[in-house]
Design an enzyme around this catalytic site. Sequence first.
Site, mmCIF file in Angstrom:
data_model
loop_
_atom_site.group_PDB
_atom_site.id
_atom_site.type_symbol
_atom_site.label_atom_id
_atom_site.label_comp_id
_atom_site.label_asym_id
_atom_site.label_seq_id
_atom_site.Cartn_x
_atom_site.Cartn_y
_atom_site.Cartn_z
ATOM 1 N N GLU A 168 0.820 -1.223 0.000
ATOM 2 C CA GLU A 168 0.000 0.000 0.000
ATOM 3 C C GLU A 168 0.851 1.268 0.000
ATOM 4 O O GLU A 168 0.783 2.079 0.931
ATOM 5 C CB GLU A 168 -0.940 0.019 1.216
ATOM 6 C CG GLU A 168 -1.914 -1.129 1.260
ATOM 7 C CD GLU A 168 -2.991 -0.974 2.334
ATOM 8 O OE1 GLU A 168 -2.895 -0.048 3.149
ATOM 9 O OE2 GLU A 168 -3.928 -1.792 2.342
ATOM 10 N N GLU A 367 -4.963 -8.718 1.011
ATOM 11 C CA GLU A 367 -5.579 -8.373 2.302
ATOM 12 C C GLU A 367 -7.059 -8.114 2.070
ATOM 13 O O GLU A 367 -7.440 -7.466 1.100
ATOM 14 C CB GLU A 367 -4.995 -7.083 2.903
ATOM 15 C CG GLU A 367 -3.644 -7.192 3.519
ATOM 16 C CD GLU A 367 -3.143 -5.868 4.118
ATOM 17 O OE1 GLU A 367 -3.978 -5.068 4.599
ATOM 18 O OE2 GLU A 367 -1.934 -5.645 4.083
HETATM 19 C C1 BG6 Z 1 -3.953 -2.139 5.551
HETATM 20 C C2 BG6 Z 1 -2.537 -2.329 5.971
HETATM 21 O O1 BG6 Z 1 -4.094 -0.801 5.272
HETATM 22 O O2 BG6 Z 1 -4.982 -2.383 6.437
HETATM 23 C C3 BG6 Z 1 -2.352 -2.936 7.350
HETATM 24 O O3 BG6 Z 1 -1.741 -2.971 5.028
HETATM 25 C C4 BG6 Z 1 -3.454 -2.461 8.276
HETATM 26 O O4 BG6 Z 1 -1.068 -2.619 7.789
HETATM 27 C C5 BG6 Z 1 -4.785 -2.945 7.712
HETATM 28 O O5 BG6 Z 1 -3.278 -2.849 9.592
HETATM 29 C C6 BG6 Z 1 -6.008 -2.639 8.557
HETATM 30 O O6 BG6 Z 1 -6.208 -1.286 8.751
HETATM 31 P P1 BG6 Z 1 -6.224 -0.644 10.193
HETATM 32 O O7 BG6 Z 1 -6.085 0.823 9.977
HETATM 33 O O8 BG6 Z 1 -7.534 -0.979 10.811
HETATM 34 O O9 BG6 Z 1 -5.075 -1.223 10.914
#
Ligand code: BG6
Length: 463
Positions: A168, A367
Site C-alpha cells: 500500500e 488483504e
Molecule cells: C492495511 C494495511 O491498510 O490495512 C495494514 O496494510 C493495516 O497494515 C490494515 O493494519 C487494517 O487497517 P487498520 O487501519 O484498521 O489497521
Amino acid sequence: MALQYKFPEGFWWGSATSATQIEGASEEGGKGQNIWDHWHRNEPNRFFEEVGPESTSDFYHLYKEDIGLMKEIGHNTFRLSISWSRLIPGGRGPVNPEAVTFYNNVINELMAQDIEPFITLYHFDMPLELQQEGGWESRSVVEAYAEFAGQCFRLFGDRVKKWFTFNEPIVPVEGGYLYDFHYPNIVDARRAVQVAYHTMMAHAKAVGTFRSAGITGGQIGIILNLTPSYPRSQHPADLKASHAADLFFNRSFLDPAVLGKYPDELVELLSEHGQLPHTEKGDQALLEAGIVDILGVNYYQPRRVKAKEHLPNPYGPFMPDWYFDNYEMPGRKMNPYRGWEIYEKGIYDIMVNLRDNYGNIQSYIAENGMGVQDESRFMENGEIQDDYRIEFISGHLKWLHRAIEEGCNVKGYHLWSFMDNWSWMNAYKNRYGFFSVDIDTKKRTPKKSAHWIKQVSEQNGFS
Ligand code: BG6
C-alpha cells in the site's frame, strides 16, 4: 456433495501481516529504530490507549508456535514483511546477523510446514535515520532501498519465490504528507507527490535488482490497496468526481506498476496546480523496466464520491479532495466498529477492471478483513464467536469466485490477519485475526472463523 464455491486447484489460502505489527522485540536482536518507534516515543498520545510497537504480538519469539497454528488452520501461503531497520539498522551498511538468523528461522519453519512465504520489503516502516535524511523525499533513500532489496534477494531468494516491493505505497503518502496519520505528519501535496514518485522509483529499482539476481522461479510484485471510486449518480459532475478520485488513489500507483506509465490526465492535473515532482533523465525507462509479474490487491471498502458541494478554499493547501466530496450513501452496509462500508461486490469490480484494462495480470487478494473493537463481548466458552467475520469473508469470496469463473486471473485469498495485531495509530483497538491475542500474556486463542477457514482451505471452497 459438490461444493457450491469451489476454487481452482492450488488456490492460495493464507493471511498477511507486517513486521512492525507483529514482531515486537523492537529493541531486541540488534534492531535499529524506525519511524514508529520514534513517533510513539515522542507522541504516545497519538496511539490508541498509548500502546506502542515495542512488544506487539511478539512473533519474534513465538514464530514457531504461530506457524504451527497457521498449518493447523490450513494455510498454504503466508505474507510477512522484513523489517528494514532490523535487517540493516540505520538503513545502510552491514546486515545484522541476528536478524538474518531470525528471518532464516521463520522462512525455514514455514517451508518445513509446507507454507509458502510471500515477502514484502516495505510495509510503512522507514528506518529513522533515513527519515531524518528526508525519507522518500530524498533520492538517496531510493538508492538505499534498492541496496536493502538486493540484500534480501541474496539472503533469502534461494527459498523465497514471491516478493513484493511495497505494501500500500499510497498510505504513507496520505498518512505522512497529506492527512496527518503517519509520521512525519506533514501536510503538503507537492511533497506528497514527490514521496509517491520516489516510492515508484524505489520499486522500479528493486524490480531491476530482482531481475538481475536471477531467482529461479521467482516473481516480483507490489501490493496495492485498490479502492473503487463509485459516483453518487451518473450526473457528469459526479462522474468527474469519481474519475478524479480514481486517478489520485488507484491509478497513481496501479498504472505505473502494471503499465509502466503514469496516466496523462493525472500528470496534467498535478501540473495545473504546480504539484509535479522532480524527475531525472532515464526515469521513464526505469519505470517501464519496473512492470510487475504479479499484483497483490488489498480491499477493505469502496470509496463513494460526489461532486463538490462547495468550492475549495483557494488559499488552503492543495488536496486531492479539491476534486470530490465523500458520499455517504443512505442505507450502505457498515462495519460499525471500524467505520468502514462493507461492499462485497467491490472485490469483483476490481478484478474485472484488472482483466479488462490491465492485461489480466496475475493477482491475488493480499488483504481483506474486518476489524472489530471489543471483540471479547462475543466470547462464548472461551472462544470469540465471530460469525460477522465469517459472513464478511464468505461474502467476498463469493464475488471472487464469480470473478474467477468470468476469467479473472486471481490466484489466492489472504485475510488480514492471521492473529490480532498492532494497527499503527489504532494499536490494538480493532481486532482482525483468526486468532485472538491477549496483549498482556500473548496467548493465542482461535476464533470461530479459524475453524471455519480451516475447513474452507482444506476443501478448497465452501457451500
Ligand atoms: C492495511 C494495511 O491498510 O490495512 C495494514 O496494510 C493495516 O497494515 C490494515 O493494519 C487494517 O487497517 P487498520 O487501519 O484498521 O489497521
